[in-house]
Design a protein around this motif. Structure first.
Motif, PDB file in Angstrom:
ATOM      1  N   UNK A  39     -11.983 -17.004   3.589  1.00  0.00           N
ATOM      2  CA  UNK A  39     -12.278 -17.182   2.167  1.00  0.00           C
ATOM      3  C   UNK A  39     -11.032 -16.997   1.290  1.00  0.00           C
ATOM      4  N   UNK A  40      -9.867 -16.855   1.938  1.00  0.00           N
ATOM      5  CA  UNK A  40      -8.618 -16.654   1.219  1.00  0.00           C
ATOM      6  C   UNK A  40      -8.729 -15.474   0.248  1.00  0.00           C
ATOM      7  N   UNK A  41      -9.381 -14.428   0.728  1.00  0.00           N
ATOM      8  CA  UNK A  41      -9.546 -13.217  -0.067  1.00  0.00           C
ATOM      9  C   UNK A  41      -9.194 -12.028   0.811  1.00  0.00           C
ATOM     10  N   UNK A  42      -8.313 -11.168   0.340  1.00  0.00           N
ATOM     11  CA  UNK A  42      -7.892  -9.994   1.107  1.00  0.00           C
ATOM     12  C   UNK A  42      -9.079  -9.082   1.348  1.00  0.00           C
ATOM     13  N   UNK A  43      -9.262  -8.663   2.590  1.00  0.00           N
ATOM     14  CA  UNK A  43     -10.385  -7.821   2.996  1.00  0.00           C
ATOM     15  C   UNK A  43     -10.165  -6.398   2.479  1.00  0.00           C
ATOM     16  N   UNK A  44     -11.012  -5.954   1.595  1.00  0.00           N
ATOM     17  CA  UNK A  44     -10.844  -4.630   1.004  1.00  0.00           C
ATOM     18  C   UNK A  44     -11.090  -3.510   2.010  1.00  0.00           C
ATOM     19  N   UNK A  45     -11.815  -3.791   3.094  1.00  0.00           N
ATOM     20  CA  UNK A  45     -12.005  -2.759   4.123  1.00  0.00           C
ATOM     21  C   UNK A  45     -10.679  -2.451   4.820  1.00  0.00           C
ATOM     22  N   UNK A  46      -9.819  -3.455   4.966  1.00  0.00           N
ATOM     23  CA  UNK A  46      -8.488  -3.236   5.531  1.00  0.00           C
ATOM     24  C   UNK A  46      -7.671  -2.386   4.572  1.00  0.00           C
ATOM     25  N   UNK A  47      -7.756  -2.710   3.290  1.00  0.00           N
ATOM     26  CA  UNK A  47      -7.053  -1.929   2.280  1.00  0.00           C
ATOM     27  C   UNK A  47      -7.497  -0.470   2.323  1.00  0.00           C
ATOM     28  N   UNK A  48      -8.802  -0.256   2.588  1.00  0.00           N
ATOM     29  CA  UNK A  48      -9.301   1.110   2.687  1.00  0.00           C
ATOM     30  C   UNK A  48      -8.673   1.872   3.838  1.00  0.00           C
ATOM     31  N   UNK A  70       0.830  -1.204   0.000  1.00  0.00           N
ATOM     32  CA  UNK A  70       0.000   0.000   0.000  1.00  0.00           C
ATOM     33  C   UNK A  70       0.863   1.253   0.000  1.00  0.00           C
ATOM     34  N   UNK A  71       1.907   1.245   0.810  1.00  0.00           N
ATOM     35  CA  UNK A  71       2.773   2.425   0.897  1.00  0.00           C
ATOM     36  C   UNK A  71       3.513   2.657  -0.418  1.00  0.00           C
ATOM     37  N   UNK A  72       4.058   1.602  -0.997  1.00  0.00           N
ATOM     38  CA  UNK A  72       4.803   1.783  -2.249  1.00  0.00           C
ATOM     39  C   UNK A  72       3.882   2.237  -3.378  1.00  0.00           C
ATOM     40  N   UNK A  73       2.627   1.767  -3.368  1.00  0.00           N
ATOM     41  CA  UNK A  73       1.701   2.120  -4.439  1.00  0.00           C
ATOM     42  C   UNK A  73       1.067   3.489  -4.239  1.00  0.00           C
ATOM     43  N   UNK A  74       0.573   3.772  -3.029  1.00  0.00           N
ATOM     44  CA  UNK A  74      -0.203   4.986  -2.796  1.00  0.00           C
ATOM     45  C   UNK A  74       0.651   6.175  -2.380  1.00  0.00           C
ATOM     46  N   UNK A  75       1.808   5.905  -1.797  1.00  0.00           N
ATOM     47  CA  UNK A  75       2.662   6.992  -1.312  1.00  0.00           C
ATOM     48  C   UNK A  75       3.857   7.216  -2.233  1.00  0.00           C
ATOM     49  N   UNK A  76       4.202   6.207  -3.011  1.00  0.00           N
ATOM     50  CA  UNK A  76       5.412   6.258  -3.843  1.00  0.00           C
ATOM     51  C   UNK A  76       6.638   6.449  -2.963  1.00  0.00           C
ATOM     52  N   UNK A  77       6.696   5.630  -1.921  1.00  0.00           N
ATOM     53  CA  UNK A  77       7.808   5.675  -0.974  1.00  0.00           C
ATOM     54  C   UNK A  77       8.435   4.290  -0.879  1.00  0.00           C
ATOM     55  N   UNK A  78       9.643   4.253  -0.351  1.00  0.00           N
ATOM     56  CA  UNK A  78      10.343   3.003  -0.088  1.00  0.00           C
ATOM     57  C   UNK A  78      10.004   2.557   1.335  1.00  0.00           C
ATOM     58  N   UNK A  79       9.749   1.270   1.508  1.00  0.00           N
ATOM     59  CA  UNK A  79       9.482   0.711   2.835  1.00  0.00           C
ATOM     60  C   UNK A  79      10.651  -0.181   3.225  1.00  0.00           C
ATOM     61  N   UNK A 111      -4.491   6.049   5.689  1.00  0.00           N
ATOM     62  CA  UNK A 111      -3.258   6.426   6.374  1.00  0.00           C
ATOM     63  C   UNK A 111      -2.186   6.803   5.352  1.00  0.00           C
ATOM     64  N   UNK A 112      -2.146   6.084   4.243  1.00  0.00           N
ATOM     65  CA  UNK A 112      -1.189   6.409   3.185  1.00  0.00           C
ATOM     66  C   UNK A 112      -1.445   7.812   2.620  1.00  0.00           C
ATOM     67  N   UNK A 113      -2.706   8.187   2.541  1.00  0.00           N
ATOM     68  CA  UNK A 113      -3.034   9.533   2.054  1.00  0.00           C
ATOM     69  C   UNK A 113      -2.467  10.586   2.996  1.00  0.00           C
ATOM     70  N   UNK A 114      -2.644  10.380   4.294  1.00  0.00           N
ATOM     71  CA  UNK A 114      -2.081  11.320   5.272  1.00  0.00           C
ATOM     72  C   UNK A 114      -0.563  11.387   5.149  1.00  0.00           C
ATOM     73  N   UNK A 115       0.044  10.238   5.002  1.00  0.00           N
ATOM     74  CA  UNK A 115       1.499  10.170   4.890  1.00  0.00           C
ATOM     75  C   UNK A 115       1.985  10.874   3.625  1.00  0.00           C
TER      76      UNK A 115
END
Length: 368
Positions: A342-351, A118-127, A356-360
């Motif tokens: 269900x072996x599916x990533x919860x999109x609410x967590x991604x939200x 999420x950080x690398x995609x939304x913030x364009x930062x290195x983790x 937080x990435x937006x704030x960062x």
């Protein structure tokens, strides 16, 4: 009185099977789609001795590590040419130093790979996620020291890493959330100690306000359900949870404390890099950035202490007006790390990650 009288070997016997099943759980969780990314590279750095007094301040604490290398897991944005090698580049990205959770006795630096994506995609930062030493083999202050060691190395190798040492953020989950506050304060004191020992920096003068070091600047903290006050007993913490049936098992949290606080006296629990919620106001003002985002879980025994810490940060005493806190409704501790049935990533967590990435990102790219 010490936190525990149990010998280290006995604690380790209790922890080893828990580590096995925890690692198995994280392995299974990786199959949830979309799958988490693998690190762009793994870096191993030698440990050194910090200018540190013992925990009780009366004698030097030997810092001979059982494992001599500190491992850093690095995640670059997908369009970065340093993903496969430490090549020189004119562009420097912000860097997020991350600390995983699991009570200082479990877990790995790769546990937060989805957050890193999420950080690398939304913030364009290195983790850069830190594989700090675990208790009971390495109780407090080992994890804090490893965090400081990691940041010092990142600062000194910023150019080859392609990161900007003046745009550093800290992120962490649970125990790692505590490190997001403890490491900057311990790091600041380490740098101050080095200045006192260096004739080159004799003309350096302290300035009021947020701490701006000639070599680095920490501008943002993202703390997820952090632990910030070890002076509270587990019974006191559990009593604050509005859903007692949602507390972590008492046997587990007691084991966490017995391992991490092995040999720690009650008075030492007030140390600012152990209980950042109790840190002196002047230290918070000097070393903690203005912009902080905290996420807590509604049904969590750590929620109340994090909320009190947030209130203190924004008070006139500390004056951090860029602090925000949000309660994740109907969530228990570590809600974002629970295996998906269900072996599916919860999109609410991604939200939540994206918020937080937006704030960062706003802090990283809108500096005055």
């Amino acid at each position: 009185m010490s936190a525990t009288n149990s010998p280290q070997w006995r604690l380790r016997l209790k922890v080893l099977p828990i580590r096995f099943f925890t690692n198995l759980g994280f392995l299974i969780e990786q199959f949830a789609k979309p799958r988490p990314p693998k690190p762009s590279k793994t870096i191993r750095i030698p440990r050194s001795k910090l200018n540190d007094e013992s925990v009780n301040g009366k004698r030097k604490r030997e810092r001979k590590a059982k494992n001599e290398e500190l491992v850093l897991q690095v995640y670059y944005p997908t369009n970065d040419d340093r993903r496969n090698s430490l090549s020189q580049s004119k562009r420097s990205r912000p860097v997020v130093v991350n600390f995983h959770g699991s009570g200082f006795m479990l877990g790995h630096a790769t546990d937060d790979a989805r957050w890193a994506r999420s950080v690398t995609e939304y913030v364009d930062a290195v983790v850069i996620s830190v594989e700090y030493r675990l208790a009971p083999e390495n109780p407090f202050p080992a994890a804090v020291e490893d965090g400081v060691e990691a940041v010092l190395w990142i600062i000194s190798h910023a150019q080859e890493l392609g990161v900007d040492p003046y745009r550093i953020a800290m992120s962490g989950f649970s125990a790692g959330g505590s490190l997001t506050f403890g490491v900057p304060m311990r790091l600041g004191e380490e740098m101050r100690s080095r200045r006192q020992l260096s004739a080159v920096n004799n003309d350096w003068k302290e300035t009021p306000g947020p701490y701006v070091d000639p070599e680095y600047r920490i501008v943002f903290i993202a703390a997820w359900y952090p632990s910030v006050n070890y002076c509270l007993s587990r019974a006191q913490r559990r009593a604050t949870n509005i859903r007692q049936d949602k507390n972590l098992p008492a046997w587990f949290t007691n084991l966490v404390d017995n391992c991490f606080l092995l040999g720690i006296e009650q008075a030492d629990k007030k140390l600012p890099w152990l209980s950042p919620g109790l840190a002196p106001a002047e230290m918070l003002k000097k070393y903690i950035p203005h912009d902080i985002t905290i996420r807590v879980c509604e049904w969590d025994e750590l929620r109340a202490e994090a909320e009190r810490f947030c209130e203190r940060l924004i008070s006139e005493e500390v004056g951090r007006q860029g602090v925000s806190i949000k309660v994740i409704e109907k969530a228990t501790h570590g809600w974002d790390k629970h295996p998906s049935p269900k072996f599916q990533w919860d999109l609410s967590i991604e939200g939540e990650y994206r918020e937080v990435c937006r704030d960062m990102r706003n802090v990283f790219y809108n500096q005055n």
